[in-house]
Design a protein around this motif. Sequence first.
Motif, PDB file in Angstrom:
ATOM      1  N   THR A   1      -8.013  18.138  35.558  1.00  0.00           N
ATOM      2  CA  THR A   1      -7.151  17.836  36.462  1.00  0.00           C
ATOM      3  C   THR A   1      -5.970  17.239  35.917  1.00  0.00           C
ATOM      4  N   GLY A   2      -5.796  16.787  34.530  1.00  0.00           N
ATOM      5  CA  GLY A   2      -4.509  16.375  34.008  1.00  0.00           C
ATOM      6  C   GLY A   2      -4.002  17.435  33.012  1.00  0.00           C
ATOM      7  N   THR A   3      -3.668  16.966  31.929  1.00  0.00           N
ATOM      8  CA  THR A   3      -2.727  18.074  31.145  1.00  0.00           C
ATOM      9  C   THR A   3      -3.503  18.369  29.875  1.00  0.00           C
ATOM     10  N   LEU A   4      -3.363  19.625  29.309  1.00  0.00           N
ATOM     11  CA  LEU A   4      -4.011  20.159  28.017  1.00  0.00           C
ATOM     12  C   LEU A   4      -2.682  21.009  27.347  1.00  0.00           C
ATOM     13  N   THR A   5      -2.410  20.581  26.277  1.00  0.00           N
ATOM     14  CA  THR A   5      -1.142  21.089  25.412  1.00  0.00           C
ATOM     15  C   THR A   5      -1.798  21.661  24.156  1.00  0.00           C
ATOM     16  N   ALA A   6      -1.866  23.054  24.231  1.00  0.00           N
ATOM     17  CA  ALA A   6      -2.581  23.676  23.269  1.00  0.00           C
ATOM     18  C   ALA A   6      -2.062  23.901  21.983  1.00  0.00           C
ATOM     19  N   GLY A   7      -0.697  23.960  21.840  1.00  0.00           N
ATOM     20  CA  GLY A   7       0.043  24.038  20.656  1.00  0.00           C
ATOM     21  C   GLY A   7      -0.412  25.639  19.973  1.00  0.00           C
ATOM     22  N   THR A   8      -0.710  25.200  18.719  1.00  0.00           N
ATOM     23  CA  THR A   8      -1.245  26.299  17.906  1.00  0.00           C
ATOM     24  C   THR A   8      -2.708  26.271  17.678  1.00  0.00           C
ATOM     25  N   GLY A   9      -3.518  25.341  18.538  1.00  0.00           N
ATOM     26  CA  GLY A   9      -4.605  25.239  18.290  1.00  0.00           C
ATOM     27  C   GLY A   9      -5.682  26.342  18.986  1.00  0.00           C
ATOM     28  N   THR A  10      -7.076  26.284  18.781  1.00  0.00           N
ATOM     29  CA  THR A  10      -8.181  27.165  19.491  1.00  0.00           C
ATOM     30  C   THR A  10      -9.161  26.546  20.077  1.00  0.00           C
ATOM     31  N   LEU A  11      -9.440  26.919  21.288  1.00  0.00           N
ATOM     32  CA  LEU A  11     -10.469  26.317  22.226  1.00  0.00           C
ATOM     33  C   LEU A  11     -11.418  27.424  22.047  1.00  0.00           C
ATOM     34  N   LEU A  12     -12.641  26.765  21.769  1.00  0.00           N
ATOM     35  CA  LEU A  12     -13.903  27.658  21.398  1.00  0.00           C
ATOM     36  C   LEU A  12     -15.258  27.188  22.495  1.00  0.00           C
ATOM     37  N   ALA A  13     -15.512  28.121  23.191  1.00  0.00           N
ATOM     38  CA  ALA A  13     -16.822  27.857  24.060  1.00  0.00           C
ATOM     39  C   ALA A  13     -17.800  28.438  23.301  1.00  0.00           C
ATOM     40  N   ASN A  14     -18.783  27.628  23.059  1.00  0.00           N
ATOM     41  CA  ASN A  14     -19.977  27.971  22.037  1.00  0.00           C
ATOM     42  C   ASN A  14     -21.214  27.493  22.523  1.00  0.00           C
ATOM     43  N   GLY A  15     -21.501  27.479  23.797  1.00  0.00           N
ATOM     44  CA  GLY A  15     -22.626  27.040  24.490  1.00  0.00           C
ATOM     45  C   GLY A  15     -23.838  28.117  24.438  1.00  0.00           C
ATOM     46  N   THR A  16     -24.884  27.778  25.133  1.00  0.00           N
ATOM     47  CA  THR A  16     -25.935  28.414  25.025  1.00  0.00           C
ATOM     48  C   THR A  16     -26.605  28.819  26.346  1.00  0.00           C
ATOM     49  N   SER A  17     -25.910  28.159  27.253  1.00  0.00           N
ATOM     50  CA  SER A  17     -25.866  28.406  28.753  1.00  0.00           C
ATOM     51  C   SER A  17     -24.677  28.605  29.361  1.00  0.00           C
ATOM     52  N   SER A  18     -24.596  29.220  30.565  1.00  0.00           N
ATOM     53  CA  SER A  18     -23.410  29.670  31.039  1.00  0.00           C
ATOM     54  C   SER A  18     -22.058  28.456  30.901  1.00  0.00           C
ATOM     55  N   GLN A  19     -21.090  28.466  30.668  1.00  0.00           N
ATOM     56  CA  GLN A  19     -19.874  27.442  30.674  1.00  0.00           C
ATOM     57  C   GLN A  19     -18.848  27.819  31.613  1.00  0.00           C
ATOM     58  N   THR A  20     -18.413  26.878  32.475  1.00  0.00           N
ATOM     59  CA  THR A  20     -17.172  26.842  33.194  1.00  0.00           C
ATOM     60  C   THR A  20     -16.128  26.067  32.601  1.00  0.00           C
ATOM     61  N   PHE A  21     -15.013  26.501  32.735  1.00  0.00           N
ATOM     62  CA  PHE A  21     -13.628  25.988  32.358  1.00  0.00           C
ATOM     63  C   PHE A  21     -12.896  26.076  33.594  1.00  0.00           C
TER      64      PHE A  21
END
Length: 333
Positions: A37-57
């Motif tokens: 609900t705030g701010t995400l500034t990704a730049g040159t980074g990587t967001l990795l979803a690595n769970g074992t059950s369903s994930q919601t972003f």
Amino acid sequence: VTINELADAKSLTISSGGSLTFAGSDTLQLVEDLTITGTLTAGTGTLLANGTSSQTFSNSSGSNVALNNLVANNSISVVLTGGWSLSNNLHVSSGTLDVTGADSLVLLSNASKTAQILESVDGAFTGNFTVQRHISSRNANFGLVSSPINNATVAELDDDILISGIGGRSGNSLYPNGNIFYTMFGYNRNTSKKDTIASTSFTMVNGEGYELYLASTSSTFNGATIDYIGTPNDGDIVPNVINQGFNLVGNPYQSFIGFDNLDRSNIDDNYWLYDTDAGSYTLVAGGTGGTIATGQGFWVDKPTAGDVAFDFEESDKVSSNSSTFVRKRNGSG
């Protein structure tokens, strides 16, 4: 909060008034949900979803979240809600990326860079993405195009590029005798003739190429970005069979492919691209590392009789964020 090294979290909430910033090319790994609900500034980074059950972003910040890289490595699913865009690399190494409930996930393309989908698992995507493809300015002439999404119609191009003869937004350009100047064609392998495309509802076959006249004026094309809205092509793509003689095929992925990676056992070991500057075709020999851009059509020749399948595979992909849309052999934009 600043991410300046490899970081792991179980779940993460970026609250209103809060922020998370990637300082460099680092990775944030999550095994459960992400709520913004705030701010995400990704730049040159990587967001990795690595769970074992369903994930919601979930993004309910009221603004689009602009990602650099997104990796979905969840054997069940990663579900996006809210508005998202991505400028660099998307990779689904396990499970599915589901955008059915999202406002958007836009794979961005401009004159300098195009977001790509790296080699991913079969059935990697669910829902409608917006897949962009920028085509640079050039002389007015024909180009060879293909679709990176499943079952695209010509309407996907018509709202971004002037197309005459399809009953679309641009109306018709006419020859002096009053006949319609048609500007988009398929190729009929059985008759070895062009097929005129005369409707916005025409469905482009995955893995096939099409001739499209690129023009903003009588002499120039000013450049444009096509927005394809649909599910990106993934896994093996088998267009209609090819037969003896020339066949117009097309890269079906939102990624470059290497010609030398294709199964060329049934075709001549060369391919042909249309040279806008010369107004003729130019040959690119196999074994020379030639690459075919996303959304790019190209010609192959089958020297022997008989119909055979000609397929594209995820392993054909090569990594490149170039926005080049080839108009001549040396790879100019």
